[in-house]
Structures are given as structure tokens and as C-alpha cells.
Motif scaffolding. Structure first.
Motif, mmCIF file in Angstrom:
data_model
loop_
_atom_site.group_PDB
_atom_site.id
_atom_site.type_symbol
_atom_site.label_atom_id
_atom_site.label_comp_id
_atom_site.label_asym_id
_atom_site.label_seq_id
_atom_site.Cartn_x
_atom_site.Cartn_y
_atom_site.Cartn_z
ATOM 1 N N SER A 18 2.614 2.513 2.446
ATOM 2 C CA SER A 18 2.329 3.223 3.688
ATOM 3 C C SER A 18 3.625 3.457 4.464
ATOM 4 O O SER A 18 4.293 2.497 4.861
ATOM 5 C CB SER A 18 1.365 2.407 4.555
ATOM 6 N N ASP A 23 0.801 -1.219 0.000
ATOM 7 C CA ASP A 23 0.000 0.000 0.000
ATOM 8 C C ASP A 23 0.836 1.273 0.000
ATOM 9 O O ASP A 23 0.290 2.369 -0.005
ATOM 10 C CB ASP A 23 -0.927 0.018 1.217
ATOM 11 N N PRO A 25 -7.157 -1.379 1.375
ATOM 12 C CA PRO A 25 -5.910 -2.088 1.092
ATOM 13 C C PRO A 25 -5.812 -2.499 -0.370
ATOM 14 O O PRO A 25 -6.809 -2.840 -1.001
ATOM 15 C CB PRO A 25 -5.980 -3.318 2.006
ATOM 16 N N GLN A 26 -4.610 -2.426 -0.903
ATOM 17 C CA GLN A 26 -4.337 -2.847 -2.271
ATOM 18 C C GLN A 26 -4.119 -4.362 -2.270
ATOM 19 O O GLN A 26 -3.284 -4.865 -1.544
ATOM 20 C CB GLN A 26 -3.067 -2.165 -2.784
ATOM 21 N N LYS A 77 -5.454 4.063 -5.563
ATOM 22 C CA LYS A 77 -4.913 4.744 -4.385
ATOM 23 C C LYS A 77 -4.909 6.262 -4.535
ATOM 24 O O LYS A 77 -4.631 6.978 -3.569
ATOM 25 C CB LYS A 77 -3.485 4.269 -4.101
#
Length: 473
Positions: free
Chosen positions: A78, A76, A366-367, A206
Motif C-alpha cells: 500500500s 499489502d 489484508p494480506q 490482491k
């Protein structure tokens, strides 16, 4: 570095010394039920703020669920720091983080700053720090070091000239917005750039909200099929702003010229017919503006773009996701102001199409998710990170049961958030012991949906909406 909050687990014996050190620095710690939930909270915090998230974990080796959560954060993009109270970097963490670093008293300042830089440098992601229990109590050697990532080099004038020539020659340019363009500043430049050309904008999943989705030039999410894929095939130039190496390249025909504008070098991952300009995206668009001042306007047919816009709305509305949960998503969007954050679990992530994004990071999902139980801890983190923004979490019964302990955390903290559960079981959510302290609503018919959603959104504390749906076959 600006870390505003740390996350850890209730059983934190091994990391207790590190936790005390963090608390002495004035950083509040939120306790989660297990490591995976703490990682989700730290990852979402990193996404929504200008600093990496921070999670304090137990001694490695970590459980498979914990490793999966770190891998999800890496996928993701992050930014976060994962600290474990062990003596050396863990080889197992190398595949699920950007790096695994060992901290000593002599090098603590340098490596912690480096870890922050690495986490926040595109492609962003988690960085592991191994801090032994004795080291956390040892005096560190003072060292002057920057905690901010270094500024990107300015774009090369030749690259800017070549990019301007490509744009000037195009008749049907199309902009693709990617994850690297999600900052407010980049989003403002992107919108002005698209309106000036003018050019339609599609986003990666995203990057939704980088241009407000009600905007006439916002034409949906990049994909291989459907209305958006048809639009992409009509473009003679794709201007990719902030794409990530993990984005789906097959969504753009190989015969289409592509101009990459990104913070990282994509030459090894780019399309066949591509040029690139590397640097700060907003600065690049600012430098392109005078070079494009005298270009002719793009020749997109306004009526045709409007047809695509209406077809996209019909395409979204025709998809009945999870027995009608999509309709509740749309109602929640209508009941919340601009800036509200929606969080989706993997079991209902397809319904995210019904959430209209108007700002970057309006939507957290979430990816390629691999496990359940993301939405509730993610919503807690979003509410803590952005206390002035309403938060709505969407999950299913499986996702809710995977994160039941976090309901108690929400109640304890008194966080105002709404949890919508697509319930395809015979169990009433209100009968679960973990929901005893929460306001629970049940939706059994279409007539009650709008009223209940509006009431839940207005509550000062956490609430759960039990949406009864048909069992999946």
C-alpha cells in the motif's frame, strides 16, 4: 503528487504544526481514534487512488500496534507517506517501511518528492518522513522537482522476441494476474491478451477482479490445492503478469516454464525455468500483439475449462465460513452494483471467496493479517476515496469491538456504508453505545437475510447488520 486527504489521531499535539501546514495546502484531514486506524485509512486510500495515502503520526517511538499497522501496509504493498513530528528518522521504522527519511528546510521539496516516488514505485509501500516541529514552520527552499515517478524504460526488443517465441510454442498457456497489474489500463490489456490467446486466468488474492470473475476465462485464485492447483498443473507455460516477489512461488510446479512480465526485476526471485520482460505491463502486451499475430490459437478444451469453472463454484459453495456469513457476503454482492467495494477483517477473510469481483480493487483485505479491527476504518477510507462506489465491510465481533470509535466517525461524516458483523456472542450489536446513532439490523434466520441486506444497502447513512452465528468451537 495528488494527495487528496490526510489522516491523523484525535490526540495530535506533537503533530499539530504539521497538520496546520497540511490544512493550509487545502488537504482535508480526517481524525481517527488511534494511530493504527489512521494508518489503515491512509493505506487503503493509497491503494484505491492514483497517489500515496498520507498519515500524520505522533512522535516516535510508536506503539507496537502502530508499528504492526505500518508493517501490514508494507506487506499489502500500500503506497503511503507516514509523517512523524520528530527530529530524525527512527531506526524502528526501517523494518516496517521502505525508507525512513529526515526532512530539512533546505531539502524538503526534494525528499518529499522522492518519498512519493518511492512509495508509488513497485513494490509499493509506506515511506516514513521525520519532520521536526520547528522545521514544519520554517520557510522551505523552492526547488523545481517532479512529483511523479519516472516513466519505466521501454522493454528490450530481444526480450519481447523471446517472450513471443515462448508463447507461440505453448499449447496450454495460463495467465497469472498479480498485484502490479491492478490498474484499469493494465487490466484492459490483460483481458484482451487472454481472450486473444485464448488462455485461462487465475489471480493472486490482491489481484482479484483484474479480469471479471464471471468471465469464462477467469478461473479463481492461485493456490497450492484444489481446483485451481489442478488447472495450473495442466499448463505448459505460465505467463505471470505483474507478480510480486512475495507471491507464493510454490503454487506453480518447478517443471513448468514461466514468463514474467512485471514492472520490477524478478530475476533473483523468479522460478527456476523463467524468462522475464521488465517494463510497463500494458505497453509490453501492446508490443507483443504484432509478434503473436500469426500464432496458432491455444488448444485448451473449452468443455474442460467449463468443467473447472463449475467445479470452482461448487468448491466455493461447499465452504460454510463462520457459521453462514459467506451466504450474507453473496447476498450483499447481489444487492450492490458493479464497482461496489467489499472490505474484510481477518476473522471473516475466508468468506471473501463469496464476493464476486468484476473490477480491480473490488475487494480490500489484508494480506496475512496480524490484528483485528481493519475492516471498519478501511471501509471509511474507501468511501471517502471513492464516493461514487458502494462500500460493504465484513467483520466479526472481535473486529468490531477493536474499531468501535470509527463507528462514531462514520456517523459524524454521514457516510453511506454497510457494516456486516458475524456475531458469535450473546451481545446484541444494537445494545452497544457506539451504535446508538446508527441504523442496526439483526439477522436471526435465513428468511430475513436477503431483505435486510437489500434495505441496508439502500440507506443514505451508515448501517450495521448483526448476523447471529453459532459460536466457534
Amino acid at each position: 503528487m495528488g494527495v487528496g486527504r490526510a489522516f491523523t489521531t484525535a490526540d495530535r499535539n506533537a503533530a499539530a504544526a504539521v497538520c496546520r501546514t497540511v490544512e493550509r495546502r487545502g488537504v482535508p484531514i480526517t481524525v481517527a481514534a488511534h494511530d493504527a486506524a489512521a494508518i489503515v485509512m491512509a493505506a487503503v486510500t493509497g491503494d484505491l487512488t492514483a497517489a500515496p495515502g498520507l498519515v500524520l503520526l505522533e512522535v516516535v517511538p510508536l506503539a507496537p500496534r502502530t508499528l504492526a499497522a505500518l508493517d501490514q501496509a508494507r506487506s499489502d504493498r500500500s503506497p503511503m507517506l507516514a509523517i512523524t513530528a520528530n527530529e530524525r528518522p527512527a531506526r524502528a521504522l526501517g523494518s516496517v517501511t521502505k525508507a525512513s527519511l529526515e526532512i530539512t528546510p533546505e531539502s524538503a521539496a526534494h525528499w518529499i518528492a522522492h518519498a512519493g516516488h518511492l512509495a508509488m514505485t513497485d513494490p509499493r509501500g509506506p515511506v516514513h518522513l521525520a519532520i521536526g516541529s520547528g522545521i514544519s514552520r520554517a520557510p522551505a527552499m523552492p526547488l523545481a522537482t517532479s512529483v511523479r515517478p519516472p516513466a519505466l524504460s521501454p522493454p528490450a526488443p530481444d526480450d519481447l522476441d523471446a517472450a513471443a517465441a515462448l508463447i507461440t510454442a505453448s499449447v496450454h498457456p495460463l495467465v497469472i494476474a498479480g498485484v502490479q497489474a491492478r490498474s484499469r489500463a493494465d487490466a484492459e490489456w490483460l483481458r484482451a491478451f487472454a481472450e486473444t490467446l485464448p488462455a485461462p486466468v487465475v489471480s493472486t488474492p490482491k489481484a482479484r477482479g483484474v479480469i471479471p470473475e464471471p468471465h469464462p476465462l477467469s478461473l479463481g485464485v492461485l493456490g497450492r490445492h484444489g481446483v485451481v492447483a489442478e488447472l495450473v498443473r495442466l499448463a505448459d507455460l505460465v505467463i505471470a503478469l505483474g507478480l510480486d516477489i512475495a507471491d507464493d512461488r510454490a503454487a506453480v510446479p518447478s517443471s513448468t516454464a514461466v514468463l514474467h512480465v512485471a514492472r520490477t526485476d524478478l530475476s533473483l526471485h523468479a522460478y527456476a525455468r523463467a524468462r522475464q520482460v521488465v517494463g510497463d505491463i500494458g505497453l509490453i502486451l501492446e508490443e507483443l500483439a504484432p509478434r503473436l499475430r500469426d500464432r496458432r490459437r491455444a488448444d485448451w478444451d473449452v468443455a474442460e475449462l467449463d468443467r473447472f469453472k463449475r467445479a470452482l463454484a461448487r468448491e466455493r459453495g461447499a465452504t460454510d465460513v463462520s457459521g453462514g456469513i459467506g451466504e450474507v457476503v453473496a447476498l450483499a454482492r447481489e444487492a450492490t452494483p458493479a464497482g461496489a467495494i467489499a472490505v474484510f477483517d481477518r476473522g471473516v477473510v475466508a468468506a471473501a471467496d463469496r464476493w464476486t469481483c468484476v473490477l480491480p480493487l473490488d475487494l480490500v483485505a489484508p494480506q496475512s493479517p496480524t490484528s483485528d479491527g481493519f475492516a471498519v476504518p478501511a471501509a471509511l477510507a474507501a468511501r471517502l476515496a471513492c464516493p461514487d462506489r458502494p462500500v460493504v465491510a465484513f467483520t466479526d465481533f472481535t473486529g468490531l469491538t477493536a474499531s468501535l470509535p470509527e463507528l462514531a466517525t462514520a456517523s459524524h461524516l454521514g457516510l453511506a456504508l454497510v457494516i456486516v458483523v458475524a456475531n458469535d456472542t450473546d451481545t446484541r450489536i444494537a445494545t452497544l453505545p457506539e451504535t446508538a446513532d446508527l441504523r442496526t439490523f439483526a439477522i436471526d434466520s435465513d428468511r430475513s437475510r436477503a431483505e435486510i441486506v437489500a434495505r441496508a444497502v439502500e440507506l443514505a447513512g451508515p448501517s450495521v447488520i448483526d448476523v447471529r452465528i453459532e459460536p466457534r468451537r
